[in-house]
Write a protein that holds these residues in place. Structure first.
Motif, PDB file in Angstrom:
ATOM      1  N   ALA A 102       0.830  -1.212   0.000  1.00 35.80           N
ATOM      2  CA  ALA A 102       0.000   0.000   0.000  1.00 35.80           C
ATOM      3  C   ALA A 102       0.862   1.259   0.000  1.00 35.80           C
ATOM      4  O   ALA A 102       0.572   2.225  -0.725  1.00 35.80           O
ATOM      5  CB  ALA A 102      -0.922  -0.007   1.217  1.00 35.80           C
ATOM      6  N   THR A 118       0.938   3.986  -3.100  1.00 34.17           N
ATOM      7  CA  THR A 118       0.718   5.409  -2.829  1.00 34.17           C
ATOM      8  C   THR A 118       1.803   6.243  -3.493  1.00 34.17           C
ATOM      9  O   THR A 118       1.531   7.266  -4.124  1.00 34.17           O
ATOM     10  CB  THR A 118       0.707   5.665  -1.315  1.00 34.17           C
ATOM     11  OG1 THR A 118      -0.337   4.900  -0.709  1.00 34.17           O
ATOM     12  CG2 THR A 118       0.485   7.146  -1.010  1.00 34.17           C
ATOM     13  N   THR A 151      -5.859   0.907  -3.940  1.00 29.12           N
ATOM     14  CA  THR A 151      -4.880   1.137  -2.881  1.00 29.12           C
ATOM     15  C   THR A 151      -5.560   1.328  -1.537  1.00 29.12           C
ATOM     16  O   THR A 151      -5.102   0.819  -0.503  1.00 29.12           O
ATOM     17  CB  THR A 151      -4.017   2.366  -3.221  1.00 29.12           C
ATOM     18  OG1 THR A 151      -3.448   2.184  -4.524  1.00 29.12           O
ATOM     19  CG2 THR A 151      -2.901   2.551  -2.208  1.00 29.12           C
ATOM     20  N   ARG A 152      -6.686   2.039  -1.532  1.00 27.08           N
ATOM     21  CA  ARG A 152      -7.463   2.227  -0.302  1.00 27.08           C
ATOM     22  C   ARG A 152      -7.872   0.877   0.291  1.00 27.08           C
ATOM     23  O   ARG A 152      -7.804   0.669   1.508  1.00 27.08           O
ATOM     24  CB  ARG A 152      -8.717   3.037  -0.594  1.00 27.08           C
ATOM     25  CG  ARG A 152      -8.515   4.524  -0.598  1.00 27.08           C
ATOM     26  CD  ARG A 152      -8.472   5.047   0.809  1.00 27.08           C
ATOM     27  NE  ARG A 152      -8.365   6.497   0.806  1.00 27.08           N
ATOM     28  CZ  ARG A 152      -7.647   7.174   1.668  1.00 27.08           C
ATOM     29  NH1 ARG A 152      -6.940   6.530   2.577  1.00 27.08           N
ATOM     30  NH2 ARG A 152      -7.607   8.480   1.631  1.00 27.08           N
ATOM     31  N   TYR A 173      -5.041  -0.757   2.091  1.00 28.07           N
ATOM     32  CA  TYR A 173      -4.846  -0.137   3.408  1.00 28.07           C
ATOM     33  C   TYR A 173      -5.853  -0.700   4.423  1.00 28.07           C
ATOM     34  O   TYR A 173      -5.496  -0.965   5.580  1.00 28.07           O
ATOM     35  CB  TYR A 173      -5.016   1.378   3.328  1.00 28.07           C
ATOM     36  CG  TYR A 173      -3.765   2.134   2.967  1.00 28.07           C
ATOM     37  CD1 TYR A 173      -2.688   2.200   3.841  1.00 28.07           C
ATOM     38  CD2 TYR A 173      -3.675   2.825   1.761  1.00 28.07           C
ATOM     39  CE1 TYR A 173      -1.548   2.914   3.509  1.00 28.07           C
ATOM     40  CE2 TYR A 173      -2.538   3.539   1.418  1.00 28.07           C
ATOM     41  CZ  TYR A 173      -1.475   3.582   2.301  1.00 28.07           C
ATOM     42  OH  TYR A 173      -0.345   4.294   1.961  1.00 28.07           O
ATOM     43  N   SER A 220      -1.697   7.093   4.125  1.00 27.00           N
ATOM     44  CA  SER A 220      -3.029   7.110   3.520  1.00 27.00           C
ATOM     45  C   SER A 220      -3.542   8.542   3.383  1.00 27.00           C
ATOM     46  O   SER A 220      -4.374   8.827   2.510  1.00 27.00           O
ATOM     47  CB  SER A 220      -4.013   6.254   4.329  1.00 27.00           C
ATOM     48  OG  SER A 220      -4.149   6.729   5.647  1.00 27.00           O
ATOM     49  N   LEU A 278      -2.994   9.789  -0.007  1.00 30.90           N
ATOM     50  CA  LEU A 278      -4.082   9.464  -0.928  1.00 30.90           C
ATOM     51  C   LEU A 278      -5.182  10.519  -0.867  1.00 30.90           C
ATOM     52  O   LEU A 278      -5.768  10.892  -1.887  1.00 30.90           O
ATOM     53  CB  LEU A 278      -4.667   8.088  -0.607  1.00 30.90           C
ATOM     54  CG  LEU A 278      -3.850   6.852  -0.995  1.00 30.90           C
ATOM     55  CD1 LEU A 278      -4.627   5.595  -0.667  1.00 30.90           C
ATOM     56  CD2 LEU A 278      -3.462   6.864  -2.463  1.00 30.90           C
TER      57      LEU A 278
END
Length: 317
Positions: free
Chosen positions: A175, A179, A235-236, A239, A265, A268
């Motif tokens: 992750a 990012t 990607t979220r 996480y 995060s 993001l």
């Protein structure tokens, strides 16, 4: 502070202390978010984490050193030379990064194959510029990102079997790197690389030519925006999965990992807030926000270490 860390880790040899100090300086100068998160670890854990960062950074600098005189063959030879020296063993007295990481490996019993996988992915960066699909990109990220999380596990400690926490540690490394790929699309294009699955981009009508046009004109075409938004959501989701693994870590390590997860995060969030204008600006987390998150983590870390110390004193009486 560094003397306290080295003393807490039981590192007494003057040469090794100098090697670990060198790695700490590399981390402080090159990895702001990373270094800030390590401040939330217990002092005895920090030198080993700095050593791992120092080694990874050293290899990465060989690949991406901004010197046009260094062709692919020269970089490959330098990386192979690093690998040969690393796996040859010895005390590496004249090479502080190798001395520190070798000591860390022995202290924590970190598997050597994790470093083999890492160096294999570094070699890929010398010749591979595109990834046709998610499976191919994941093979690259196995060595370039997932193994970093797995190298960290013995240092962080787990409350149960280490293997149970391994998938979450690997996912968090993945992750973090995804990012970076989203944030640094333009920067990577200057090195002729695209670290996003070509088939998933193509589903939105995006190819290398269109990505290059966006980079040159510092604009995000609507098709590219939609493609990046889809990568953002993937990607979220990683996480979200990785966050479930924090509870499997030793309590004293949780504030550090939770803080790193939050801050990365947040990048993001910044990418989304600027409507994926990644070709004209670099998404960053402001100092105030970083200090807010780190401050809360520092308080949790301090409380946990204090409670642990008091528990030990109570058990001794």
């Amino acid at each position: 502070m560094i003397r306290t860390e080295l003393d807490a880790a039981g590192i007494a040899d003057p040469g090794l202390r100098a090697a670990y100090r060198h790695c700490r300086q590399i981390a402080a100068e090159n990895g702001r978010t990373y270094f800030l998160a390590t401040r939330l670890l217990a002092p005895d854990q920090r030198p080993a984490v700095h050593a791992l960062y120092g080694f990874a950074r050293h290899a990465d600098d060989i690949i991406d050193e901004l010197n046009p005189a260094l062709d692919v063959r020269t970089r490959a030879e330098r990386l192979q030379n690093l690998s040969d020296r690393f796996f040859a063993g010895g005390d590496h007295r004249d090479e502080p990064v190798l001395a520190a990481v070798d000591d860390t490996i022995r202290r924590y019993g970190i598997a050597a194959d994790l470093f083999e996988d890492f160096l294999a992915s570094m070699r890929m960066d010398l010749t591979v510029t595109d990834y046709p699909d998610r499976a191919t990109l994941n093979r690259y990220m196995r060595g370039s990102a997932e193994v970093i999380g797995l190298q960290m596990l013995p240092i962080l400690g787990t409350v149960g079997v280490t293997e149970d926490a391994a998938p979450y540690a690997a996912a968090l490394g993945r992750a973090f790197q995804l990012t970076n790929f989203l944030r640094d699309v333009g920067e990577d294009l200057t090195r002729n690389r695209i670290y996003l699955p070509a088939d998933e981009l193509a589903a939105f009508g995006v190819d290398r030519d269109l990505m290059t046009w966006c980079h040159v004109h510092r604009r995000t075409d609507p098709r590219v925006r939609d493609a990046l938004a889809a990568q953002h959501e993937i990607t979220r989701e990683i996480y979200r999965f990785a966050a479930d693994g924090i509870a499997l870590l030793q309590p004293r390590s949780r504030p550090c990992v939770a803080t790193a997860l939050t801050l990365y995060s947040d990048i993001l969030d910044r990418i989304e807030d600027c409507d994926f204008s990644v070709f004209s600006r670099r998404a960053t987390v402001g100092t105030a926000r970083r200090l807010q998150v780190a401050g809360a983590g520092l308080l949790r870390s301090w409380w946990l270490r204090t409670a642990r110390s008091e528990s030990r004193r109570a058990a001794a009486t």
